[in-house]
Design a protein around this motif. Structure first.
Motif, PDB file in Angstrom:
ATOM      1  N   CYS A   1       0.859  -1.177   0.000  1.00 24.86           N
ATOM      2  CA  CYS A   1       0.000   0.000   0.000  1.00 24.86           C
ATOM      3  C   CYS A   1       0.899   1.231   0.000  1.00 24.86           C
ATOM      4  CB  CYS A   1      -0.947   0.019   1.203  1.00 24.86           C
ATOM      5  SG  CYS A   1      -0.136   0.120   2.805  1.00 24.86           S
ATOM      6  N   PHE A   2       0.302   2.361  -0.368  1.00 24.21           N
ATOM      7  CA  PHE A   2       1.056   3.611  -0.397  1.00 24.21           C
ATOM      8  C   PHE A   2       0.986   4.278   0.973  1.00 24.21           C
ATOM      9  CE2 PHE A   2      -0.434   3.103  -4.855  1.00 24.21           C
ATOM     10  CZ  PHE A   2       0.814   2.961  -5.444  1.00 24.21           C
ATOM     11  N   HIS A   3       2.122   4.777   1.447  1.00 25.31           N
ATOM     12  CA  HIS A   3       2.188   5.427   2.757  1.00 25.31           C
ATOM     13  C   HIS A   3       2.295   6.945   2.646  1.00 25.31           C
ATOM     14  CE1 HIS A   3       2.554   1.531   4.706  1.00 25.31           C
ATOM     15  NE2 HIS A   3       3.517   1.226   3.844  1.00 25.31           N
ATOM     16  N   ALA A   4       2.929   7.429   1.579  1.00 26.69           N
ATOM     17  CA  ALA A   4       3.082   8.877   1.389  1.00 26.69           C
ATOM     18  C   ALA A   4       3.030   9.166  -0.103  1.00 26.69           C
ATOM     19  CB  ALA A   4       4.403   9.374   1.981  1.00 26.69           C
ATOM     20  N   ILE A   5       2.180  10.111  -0.494  1.00 30.02           N
ATOM     21  CA  ILE A   5       1.964  10.417  -1.904  1.00 30.02           C
ATOM     22  C   ILE A   5       2.209  11.904  -2.142  1.00 30.02           C
ATOM     23  CG2 ILE A   5       0.243  10.527  -3.758  1.00 30.02           C
ATOM     24  CD1 ILE A   5      -1.099   8.095  -2.511  1.00 30.02           C
ATOM     25  N   VAL A   6       2.990  12.204  -3.167  1.00 33.87           N
ATOM     26  CA  VAL A   6       3.221  13.589  -3.590  1.00 33.87           C
ATOM     27  C   VAL A   6       2.449  13.833  -4.876  1.00 33.87           C
ATOM     28  CG1 VAL A   6       4.913  15.213  -4.528  1.00 33.87           C
ATOM     29  CG2 VAL A   6       5.477  13.858  -2.499  1.00 33.87           C
ATOM     30  N   PHE A   7       1.574  14.834  -4.863  1.00 34.28           N
ATOM     31  CA  PHE A   7       0.848  15.228  -6.059  1.00 34.28           C
ATOM     32  C   PHE A   7       1.370  16.588  -6.504  1.00 34.28           C
ATOM     33  CE2 PHE A   7      -2.770  17.880  -7.637  1.00 34.28           C
ATOM     34  CZ  PHE A   7      -2.810  17.339  -8.916  1.00 34.28           C
ATOM     35  N   ALA A   8       1.962  16.632  -7.694  1.00 37.75           N
ATOM     36  CA  ALA A   8       2.512  17.884  -8.222  1.00 37.75           C
ATOM     37  C   ALA A   8       1.649  18.358  -9.378  1.00 37.75           C
ATOM     38  CB  ALA A   8       3.955  17.668  -8.685  1.00 37.75           C
ATOM     39  N   THR A   9       1.264  19.632  -9.360  1.00 37.54           N
ATOM     40  CA  THR A   9       0.377  20.162 -10.390  1.00 37.54           C
ATOM     41  C   THR A   9       0.856  21.512 -10.903  1.00 37.54           C
ATOM     42  OG1 THR A   9      -1.907  20.836 -10.877  1.00 37.54           O
ATOM     43  CG2 THR A   9      -1.105  21.236  -8.645  1.00 37.54           C
TER      44      THR A   9
ATOM     45  N   ALA B   1      -5.024  11.214  -7.087  1.00 35.47           N
ATOM     46  CA  ALA B   1      -4.005  11.121  -6.039  1.00 35.47           C
ATOM     47  C   ALA B   1      -4.639  10.924  -4.670  1.00 35.47           C
ATOM     48  CB  ALA B   1      -3.133  12.377  -6.052  1.00 35.47           C
ATOM     49  N   LEU B   2      -5.690  11.692  -4.382  1.00 36.65           N
ATOM     50  CA  LEU B   2      -6.337  11.612  -3.078  1.00 36.65           C
ATOM     51  C   LEU B   2      -7.039  10.273  -2.864  1.00 36.65           C
ATOM     52  CD1 LEU B   2      -7.757  15.242  -2.868  1.00 36.65           C
ATOM     53  CD2 LEU B   2      -5.963  14.267  -1.424  1.00 36.65           C
ATOM     54  N   ASN B   3      -7.563   9.686  -3.929  1.00 41.29           N
ATOM     55  CA  ASN B   3      -8.217   8.394  -3.785  1.00 41.29           C
ATOM     56  C   ASN B   3      -7.222   7.286  -3.506  1.00 41.29           C
ATOM     57  OD1 ASN B   3     -11.319   8.005  -4.277  1.00 41.29           O
ATOM     58  ND2 ASN B   3     -10.701   9.788  -5.459  1.00 41.29           N
ATOM     59  N   PHE B   4      -6.053   7.341  -4.133  1.00 42.73           N
ATOM     60  CA  PHE B   4      -5.016   6.374  -3.787  1.00 42.73           C
ATOM     61  C   PHE B   4      -4.575   6.569  -2.341  1.00 42.73           C
ATOM     62  CE2 PHE B   4      -4.500   5.383  -8.279  1.00 42.73           C
ATOM     63  CZ  PHE B   4      -4.137   4.051  -8.227  1.00 42.73           C
ATOM     64  N   ALA B   5      -4.483   7.816  -1.920  1.00 40.69           N
ATOM     65  CA  ALA B   5      -4.095   8.097  -0.537  1.00 40.69           C
ATOM     66  C   ALA B   5      -5.153   7.593   0.437  1.00 40.69           C
ATOM     67  CB  ALA B   5      -3.890   9.602  -0.357  1.00 40.69           C
ATOM     68  N   ARG B   6      -6.417   7.799   0.099  1.00 44.95           N
ATOM     69  CA  ARG B   6      -7.504   7.376   0.993  1.00 44.95           C
ATOM     70  C   ARG B   6      -7.534   5.867   1.144  1.00 44.95           C
ATOM     71  NH1 ARG B   6     -13.459   8.976  -0.742  1.00 44.95           N
ATOM     72  NH2 ARG B   6     -12.906   7.500  -2.407  1.00 44.95           N
ATOM     73  N   ASP B   7      -7.282   5.147   0.051  1.00 47.56           N
ATOM     74  CA  ASP B   7      -7.306   3.691   0.121  1.00 47.56           C
ATOM     75  C   ASP B   7      -6.313   3.154   1.140  1.00 47.56           C
ATOM     76  OD1 ASP B   7      -7.860   0.896  -1.116  1.00 47.56           O
ATOM     77  OD2 ASP B   7      -5.680   1.117  -1.248  1.00 47.56           O
ATOM     78  N   SER B   8      -5.141   3.800   1.218  1.00 43.25           N
ATOM     79  CA  SER B   8      -4.095   3.342   2.132  1.00 43.25           C
ATOM     80  C   SER B   8      -4.001   4.186   3.392  1.00 43.25           C
ATOM     81  CB  SER B   8      -2.735   3.360   1.411  1.00 43.25           C
ATOM     82  OG  SER B   8      -2.763   2.588   0.245  1.00 43.25           O
ATOM     83  N   VAL B   9      -4.894   5.180   3.519  1.00 46.39           N
ATOM     84  CA  VAL B   9      -4.809   6.175   4.604  1.00 46.39           C
ATOM     85  C   VAL B   9      -3.383   6.743   4.628  1.00 46.39           C
ATOM     86  CG1 VAL B   9      -5.443   6.679   6.995  1.00 46.39           C
ATOM     87  CG2 VAL B   9      -6.436   4.709   5.858  1.00 46.39           C
ATOM     88  N   ALA B  10      -2.935   7.165   3.467  1.00 49.52           N
ATOM     89  CA  ALA B  10      -1.563   7.655   3.312  1.00 49.52           C
ATOM     90  C   ALA B  10      -1.479   9.149   3.596  1.00 49.52           C
ATOM     91  CB  ALA B  10      -1.074   7.376   1.893  1.00 49.52           C
TER      92      ALA B  10
ATOM     93  N   ALA C   1     -14.266  16.494   2.652  1.00 51.67           N
ATOM     94  CA  ALA C   1     -14.321  15.151   3.235  1.00 51.67           C
ATOM     95  C   ALA C   1     -12.926  14.552   3.433  1.00 51.67           C
ATOM     96  CB  ALA C   1     -15.151  14.230   2.343  1.00 51.67           C
ATOM     97  N   THR C   2     -11.934  15.065   2.696  1.00 50.28           N
ATOM     98  CA  THR C   2     -10.575  14.538   2.815  1.00 50.28           C
ATOM     99  C   THR C   2     -10.037  14.708   4.226  1.00 50.28           C
ATOM    100  OG1 THR C   2     -10.145  15.075   0.489  1.00 50.28           O
ATOM    101  CG2 THR C   2      -8.219  14.707   1.902  1.00 50.28           C
ATOM    102  N   TYR C   3     -10.426  15.801   4.879  1.00 51.72           N
ATOM    103  CA  TYR C   3      -9.900  16.082   6.221  1.00 51.72           C
ATOM    104  C   TYR C   3     -10.447  15.129   7.277  1.00 51.72           C
ATOM    105  CZ  TYR C   3      -8.144  20.342   4.080  1.00 51.72           C
ATOM    106  OH  TYR C   3      -7.493  21.243   3.262  1.00 51.72           O
ATOM    107  N   ASP C   4     -11.408  14.300   6.896  1.00 49.55           N
ATOM    108  CA  ASP C   4     -11.935  13.309   7.838  1.00 49.55           C
ATOM    109  C   ASP C   4     -10.959  12.164   8.045  1.00 49.55           C
ATOM    110  OD1 ASP C   4     -14.274  14.761   8.072  1.00 49.55           O
ATOM    111  OD2 ASP C   4     -15.355  13.582   6.557  1.00 49.55           O
ATOM    112  N   TRP C   5     -10.067  11.944   7.051  1.00 48.00           N
ATOM    113  CA  TRP C   5      -9.159  10.801   7.176  1.00 48.00           C
ATOM    114  C   TRP C   5      -7.688  11.175   7.071  1.00 48.00           C
ATOM    115  CZ3 TRP C   5      -6.270  10.240   2.789  1.00 48.00           C
ATOM    116  CH2 TRP C   5      -6.795  10.772   1.602  1.00 48.00           C
ATOM    117  N   CYS C   6      -7.352  12.421   6.717  1.00 44.97           N
ATOM    118  CA  CYS C   6      -5.942  12.824   6.694  1.00 44.97           C
ATOM    119  C   CYS C   6      -5.822  14.336   6.782  1.00 44.97           C
ATOM    120  CB  CYS C   6      -5.226  12.314   5.445  1.00 44.97           C
ATOM    121  SG  CYS C   6      -5.507  13.317   3.962  1.00 44.97           S
ATOM    122  N   SER C   7      -4.618  14.806   6.971  1.00 40.77           N
ATOM    123  CA  SER C   7      -4.329  16.241   7.016  1.00 40.77           C
ATOM    124  C   SER C   7      -3.346  16.565   5.900  1.00 40.77           C
ATOM    125  CB  SER C   7      -3.737  16.630   8.381  1.00 40.77           C
ATOM    126  OG  SER C   7      -4.646  16.344   9.425  1.00 40.77           O
ATOM    127  N   PRO C   8      -3.852  16.765   4.692  1.00 40.50           N
ATOM    128  CA  PRO C   8      -2.961  17.021   3.562  1.00 40.50           C
ATOM    129  C   PRO C   8      -2.164  18.307   3.730  1.00 40.50           C
ATOM    130  CG  PRO C   8      -5.250  17.387   2.935  1.00 40.50           C
ATOM    131  CD  PRO C   8      -5.272  16.813   4.303  1.00 40.50           C
TER     132      PRO C   8
END
Length: 303
Positions: free
Chosen positions: A163-171, A184-193, A229-236
């Motif tokens: 699973c992914f633990h840390a994801i960098v999204f560059a835009t 990117a956020l969906n991959f992060a959510r799947d692993s709670v990364a 909703a992203t802030y419910d499972w992580c602090s990007p």
């Protein structure tokens, strides 16, 4: 990946592994296997025999080695197919023939309605010499789904679960940046990364004050890409820096020990210019983790 309202649901039902059986392709196969097991995906192995390559390497005495290439491809496909099925992955093998491997692989993935293409690249000498015009480049620029590219410095996929633990999204804030961020956020959510949204100012302001103002503006723009909703499972974290794009992205990825970098891949002249400048090539060459490109047509697939 399927649409769920305005979000992109993470459903990797069909994965294509584009392989030439080289060492880096074997490493890519490890990631394809790990992802297929995690998401219970069906995996399609795809190898293209290029008759023109056979002609270029032919011995004038023995004739064209196309039959040898076909035979070798069949052997390699069978070996890889056995490895995947032994690991519990639903796998099929496909040997294709074409003078344009990239276009053929992209078309094959479209016919399958693939959710992800996994491929490797030997980008040892930078973009202009190794990627531009290559099979990997063609897949990245024209695929209708996200592409996960395994570069020469990427470590093998871990065994026994992945699973992914840390994801960098560059835009660069193209018109499809919201979709790219959603992937990117969906991959992060799947692993709670942990997830880091990044933008690099390659053209700073007129002075320090102007540059700082621009950084604040782009940081605010990054925050707008994050659904509440992203802030419910992580602090990007949102990060804006100034300087050369590729080195800053790579430095951030190393600093946070990222195991995935997500980039946009626009199908227009500006994207090709980025390729020519070497930004993406440098990232693929030096990244120690897989790089996922999300093209403008990598939107929701109709499941």
């Amino acid at each position: 990946m399927s649409a769920i309202g305005e979000q992109v649901g993470l459903a990797l039902d069909r994965i294509v592994l584009a392989t030439d059986f080289s060492p880096v392709a074997e490493r890519a196969a490890g990631y394809a296997q790990a992802l297929a097991k995690r998401f219970s995906s069906s995996l399609s192995l795809a190898h293209v025999v290029d008759p023109s390559a056979a002609a270029r390497s032919a011995d004038v005495v023995t004739g064209l080695p196309i039959d040898e290439l076909r035979h070798k491809s069949a052997e390699d496909q069978e070996r890889l197919l056995n490895d995947m099925t032994s690991a519990g992955v639903r796998t099929t093998a496909h040997t294709l023939e074409s003078h344009n491997p990239a276009a053929t692989l992209v078309g094959f993935a479209r016919e399958l309605r693939a959710d992800l293409i996994v491929t490797g690249t030997n980008a040892h000498h930078g973009l202009s010499k190794a990627i531009l015009g290559s099979c990997a480049d063609g897949i990245i620029r024209h695929a209708g789904c996200p592409v996960l590219t395994i570069g020469p410095k990427v470590k093998p996929a871990p065994r026994g679960g992945f699973c992914f633990h840390a994801i960098v999204f560059a835009t660069d804030f193209s018109s499809t940046s919201a979709l790219e961020a959603a992937v990117a956020l969906n991959f992060a959510r799947d692993s709670v990364a942990r997830v880091y949204l990044c933008h690099v100012l390659d053209r700073p302001g007129r002075d320090i004050a102007d540059t700082i103002d621009l950084e604040f503006q782009f940081e605010s723009a990054l925050e707008k890409l994050i659904p509440h909703a992203t802030y419910d499972w992580c602090s990007p974290e949102c990060i804006v820096e100034s300087g050369a794009v590729a080195p800053h992205i790579l430095k951030l990825a190393n600093k946070v020990e990222a195991d995935l970098i997500v980039l946009g891949a626009r199908h227009r002249a500006a994207w090709i210019a980025h390729l020519a400048e070497g930004t993406v090539g440098k990232i693929l060459t030096h990244a120690e983790c897989p790089v996922m490109t999300v093209s403008v047509s990598s939107g929701p697939s109709p499941h």
